[in-house]
Design an enzyme around this catalytic site. Sequence first.
Site, PDB file in Angstrom:
ATOM      1  CD1 TRP A 165      -2.915   1.833   1.833  1.00 13.85           C
ATOM      2  CD2 TRP A 165      -2.035   0.182   3.806  1.00 13.85           C
ATOM      3  NE1 TRP A 165      -3.855   0.216   2.328  1.00 13.85           N
ATOM      4  CE2 TRP A 165      -3.122  -0.691   2.934  1.00 13.85           C
ATOM      5  CE3 TRP A 165      -1.113   0.101   4.829  1.00 13.85           C
ATOM      6  CZ2 TRP A 165      -2.887  -1.938   3.558  1.00 13.85           C
ATOM      7  CZ3 TRP A 165      -1.182  -0.786   5.052  1.00 13.85           C
ATOM      8  CH2 TRP A 165      -1.405  -2.039   4.630  1.00 13.85           C
ATOM      9  CG  ASP A 166      -1.947   8.892   3.215  1.00 11.32           C
ATOM     10  OD1 ASP A 166      -0.965   8.458   2.387  1.00 11.32           O
ATOM     11  OD2 ASP A 166      -3.077   9.170   3.501  1.00 11.32           O
ATOM     12  CB  VAL A 167      -1.853   6.548   9.927  1.00 15.92           C
ATOM     13  CG1 VAL A 167      -1.020   6.198  10.810  1.00 15.92           C
ATOM     14  CG2 VAL A 167      -2.899   7.734   9.329  1.00 15.92           C
TER      15      VAL A 167
END
Length: 408
Positions: A165-167
């Site tokens: 989700w960060d990426v």
Amino acid sequence: MQNILSGLRVVEGSAFVAAPSGGMTLAQLGADVIRFDPIGGGIDYRRWPVNSDNQSLYWHSLNKGKRSIAVDIRRAEGQEILSRLITLPGDDCGMFLTNFPAKGWLSYERLKELREDLIYMNLTGDRHGKSALDYTVNCKVGFPSITGVGKAGKIPPLNNPMPAWDVITGQQIALGLLAAERHRSRTGKGQLVKIALADVALATLGNLGYIAEAMVNDADREAIGNDIFGTYGHDFGCSDGERVMVVGVSPNQWQAIVAVTGTETQIHELQQRMDLDFRKEGDRYKGRAEITAILQPWFIQRPYSQVSTELDNAGVCWGKYQTIRETVNSDIDCSTDNPLFQMVDQPGIGEYLMPDHPLRFTGMDREPVLRAPKLGEHTEEILAQTLGLSSGEIGKLFDDKIVASSNQ
């Protein structure tokens, strides 16, 4: 890198993964991304993995291609410098990216007073403004409950070590800034752009059909291990202990698996026995356990070298299970043979393989991959060339310890 965004300037104040990766994406495409940090580094400056000198491989990997200014952001003088930097005049300036709290001197309203058409990208954990990390968001949307084997909710939850989700959010940040910049270039209007890490995960949950499945079918997805939901795919061990993943999503991929393993007769009999048609993805999924039992002997009777050659010759879609270290040490795609990579010397760490942005613009020349900056490496350059301060003004800022450079 490729300079397709040459001339565009973004100021970044960030930590951890999502926001820095968004800025790095723009920098790798040629934008001038100026990252500011507190003197001595922010909360993620020493984050693991680190080398033997406690230099963060993580921080340097996520900040490639940026310029760095180190400022005492707790003091009014430092805040004034950064406010001026964020709101510099010019069509290609006035863009700010942050996941810091948007309040006080860093609030959109305060900075907008200095530049009416400011584009301000603000990342929060959730839509309410609360903090969240990839791991808390991932468990919220339910993916750990279907990672492993067994009925959903009946196994210990299993986190994914890759912060997906960060990426994904980092890419959404880069996209959002470019979309807002296009809007400003057409209308003259800036804006506050909000994005929440949790919303990215929830949107993806809906976009991939998981929400519809839960509501329309009133069903929880079962944890199916290394099978692939709705089609055929499974992992197999070779006689020498190596392991491969084989996938038959398309008809041609499926037929190649059956042909190379020489199991046409057994597969045909299985279809008749189960009253299934393996030309259909869903039927292959229904018969996955029985199909795997038929295919397994072919793999376990052969060493990896033979399996890989025969799978390639047959046009099978497959991959080898390997550790990250094995990928780096022996996979030709993770080497300078792949134009994605170059060997780059990172000061304080050493020379190692660095990736460029994976996009390839065929109308642009390819430039060398840029390393990450040393903390404060460009402080004096930014003060003099970007903000236009005199040598006397710059000297006083250093003397008063409002700013610092990597040379100090």
